[in-house]
Scaffold this active site. Structure first.
Site, mmCIF file in Angstrom:
data_model
loop_
_atom_site.group_PDB
_atom_site.id
_atom_site.type_symbol
_atom_site.label_atom_id
_atom_site.label_comp_id
_atom_site.label_asym_id
_atom_site.label_seq_id
_atom_site.Cartn_x
_atom_site.Cartn_y
_atom_site.Cartn_z
ATOM 1 N N HIS A 102 -0.612 -8.240 3.108
ATOM 2 C CA HIS A 102 -0.265 -8.777 4.429
ATOM 3 C C HIS A 102 -1.216 -8.345 5.550
ATOM 4 C CE1 HIS A 102 1.874 -5.327 6.476
ATOM 5 N NE2 HIS A 102 1.893 -4.888 5.233
ATOM 6 N N GLN B 74 -6.928 -1.011 5.449
ATOM 7 C CA GLN B 74 -7.574 -1.604 6.627
ATOM 8 C C GLN B 74 -9.052 -1.890 6.379
ATOM 9 O OE1 GLN B 74 -6.110 -2.567 9.449
ATOM 10 N NE2 GLN B 74 -4.095 -1.619 9.212
ATOM 11 N N ASN C 108 -6.087 3.077 10.650
ATOM 12 C CA ASN C 108 -5.333 1.928 11.163
ATOM 13 C C ASN C 108 -5.079 1.987 12.661
ATOM 14 O OD1 ASN C 108 -3.686 4.109 9.864
ATOM 15 N ND2 ASN C 108 -2.099 3.115 11.058
ATOM 16 N N THR D 283 10.084 -6.890 -12.877
ATOM 17 C CA THR D 283 9.573 -8.249 -13.032
ATOM 18 C C THR D 283 8.483 -8.535 -12.012
ATOM 19 O OG1 THR D 283 11.739 -8.924 -13.806
ATOM 20 C CG2 THR D 283 10.251 -10.681 -13.087
ATOM 21 N N CYS E 42 4.775 1.927 12.694
ATOM 22 C CA CYS E 42 5.754 2.956 12.338
ATOM 23 C C CYS E 42 5.958 3.937 13.479
ATOM 24 C CB CYS E 42 5.284 3.718 11.105
ATOM 25 S SG CYS E 42 4.376 2.703 9.949
ATOM 26 N N ALA F 281 0.828 -1.208 0.000
ATOM 27 C CA ALA F 281 0.000 0.000 0.000
ATOM 28 C C ALA F 281 0.862 1.258 0.000
ATOM 29 C CB ALA F 281 -0.939 -0.005 1.203
ATOM 30 N N THR F 282 2.039 1.193 0.616
ATOM 31 C CA THR F 282 2.913 2.374 0.648
ATOM 32 C C THR F 282 3.300 2.777 -0.770
ATOM 33 O OG1 THR F 282 3.790 1.674 2.776
ATOM 34 C CG2 THR F 282 5.083 3.299 1.554
#
Ligand SMILES: *Cc1c(COP(=O)(O)O)cnc(C)c1O
Length: 401
Positions: free
Chosen positions: A221, A199, A171, A259, A344, A91-92
């Site tokens: 994830h 989220q 989040n 790739t 974070c 997502a970042t």
């Protein structure tokens, strides 16, 4: 059993062999075994190991088929057409592509952006970078539960506004925003709308999302898929406004060169298919467990709920414990894996900027814990956690000066 562990067990400490209760699913989730199985098929010499971009031979074509099947599953979770999905590392990267890519492509036309201070750093930090590049951001106020009202959003829009970036589910607090209303407003005003869906997927119904947003970021994830793979949804109408920020082999219609990681994409696809099939049942179970945890913890004096009392994410419960340092509490909670905020900001030790933005003072922001649930959270986990938190809070308060 090693002698030392046996001795401890004999001494009545049977729990030394038990792993801590995992209630940090908003930071990341365990990979579902069905996802791992899909990934494993792409990781052996007998498996699908060709380069999906190699169309000259069977190995490449098999890999491309695998990627395209996953693209369908990923797209379906948000109600999108498969060719609107751009695979990224998470997502970042998806949010960076949406924000930097549209802003830089349109800098000569419009230089005004709109967002909120409660966003994830994957949105805030690209916006800060764009401010250094000559853009201006207006920060919309949120209500005490962390929601932006459509009226506040409308008031922030200007004739030179290029893009609005507001998340679906916060989040840290689990606050849920009305992205259908935001989308309608942006469309009416001729402004692009980016939404961080990380989220929301797997916890709320999201098959309407593609109809409301121009850009949507999400990641595997957080829904029991692997780390390091995510997607940006790009609506057909918004595509001409977006330019790539990295350059190379021209994969993903030129928007994200490099790739394609077949095994990651296969896992992401399976995770999305499972979220589509089982997300509603997962969410119902999580909501009941979250309610049970809140019911148990609110018996303690001086516990405040951060975020909405109703209508929030079924997976997140954020609480402040008056007079107790969040950091001391997480340290004391050796049997429960939780965090004081996002992964974070926990690293920096600063009080949560999200809770500060909701009007919590530094003290209360520093005494907060985020409990987050996932597919594998059980009733016993919740009972163990509630018990441990009650004991730790009571003990820390009794020794406080
Ligand atoms: C986890 C998360 C992200 C970042 O996802 P990555 O896969 O780590 O890039 C962005 N936004 C929100 C709301 C998140 O919860």
């Amino acid at each position: 059993m090693p002698a030392a562990a046996a001795a401890l067990t004999m001494a009545g400490r049977a729990h030394v062999d038990e792993r801590p209760v995992y209630l940090d699913n908003a930071a990341t989730t365990a990979v579902d075994p069905r996802v791992a199985a899909a990934m494993a098929e792409c990781l052996t010499e007998e498996g699908v190991y060709g380069n999906p971009s190699s169309s000259t031979h069977r190995y490449g074509r098999e890999a491309a088929q695998c990627v395209e099947a996953a693209r369908h599953e990923v797209a379906a979770l948000i109600g999108a057409a498969p060719d609107c999905i751009v695979f990224t590392s998470g997502a970042t990267e998806a949010s960076n592509l949406a924000l930097l890519g549209t802003a830089r492509a349109n800098a000569d036309r419009r230089r005004h952006l709109v967002s909120a201070r409660t966003e994830h750093r994957a949105t805030l930090d690209p916006l800060r970078q764009l401010e250094r590049e000559g853009f201006t951001t207006s920060w919309v106020e949120t209500d005490g539960a962390g929601r932006v009202t459509p009226a506040a959003l409308r008031a922030a829009l200007r004739p030179d506004t290029l893009l609005v970036s507001l998340m679906h589910v916060n989040n840290e607090t689990g606050a849920v925003q009305d992205i259908a209303a935001f989308g309608a407003l942006c469309r009416e005003a001729g402004v692009l709308f980016h939404c961080d869906l990380a989220q929301a997927v797997g916890k709320l119904p999201t098959t309407g999302a593609a109809a409301w947003v121009d850009f949507g970021s999400f990641t595997a994830h957080k829904i029991h898929g692997p780390k390091g793979i995510g997607a940006l949804y790009v609506s057909p109408a918004a595509r001409p406004w977006l330019r790539p920020v990295t350059f190379g082999g021209g994969q993903e219609r030129g928007l994200r060169s490099g790739t394609l990681p077949t095994h990651q994409i296969a896992g992401f696809g399976r995770a999305c298919a499972l979220a589509a099939a089982e997300g509603a049942a997962d969410a119902e179970r999580m909501a009941a467990l979250r309610a049970a945890l809140w019911e148990a913890l609110r018996q303690l004096p001086g516990v405040l709920l951060n975020g909405p009392a109703e209508g929030g994410s079924p997976a997140i419960l954020n609480l402040s414990f008056e007079g107790v340092e969040g950091e001391s509490l997480v340290t004391a909670l050796t049997d429960v894996a939780v965090s004081t905020g996002s992964a974070c900001s926990s690293a920096s030790g600063e009080p949560s900027y999200v809770l500060r933005a909701l009007g919590r003072d530094t003290g209360l922001a520093q005494s907060s814990l985020r409990f987050s649930l996932g597919r594998y959270t059980s009733r016993r986990d919740i009972e163990r956690a509630a018990d441990a938190v009650c004991r730790a809070v009571t003990r820390l308060r009794s020794v406080a000066p």
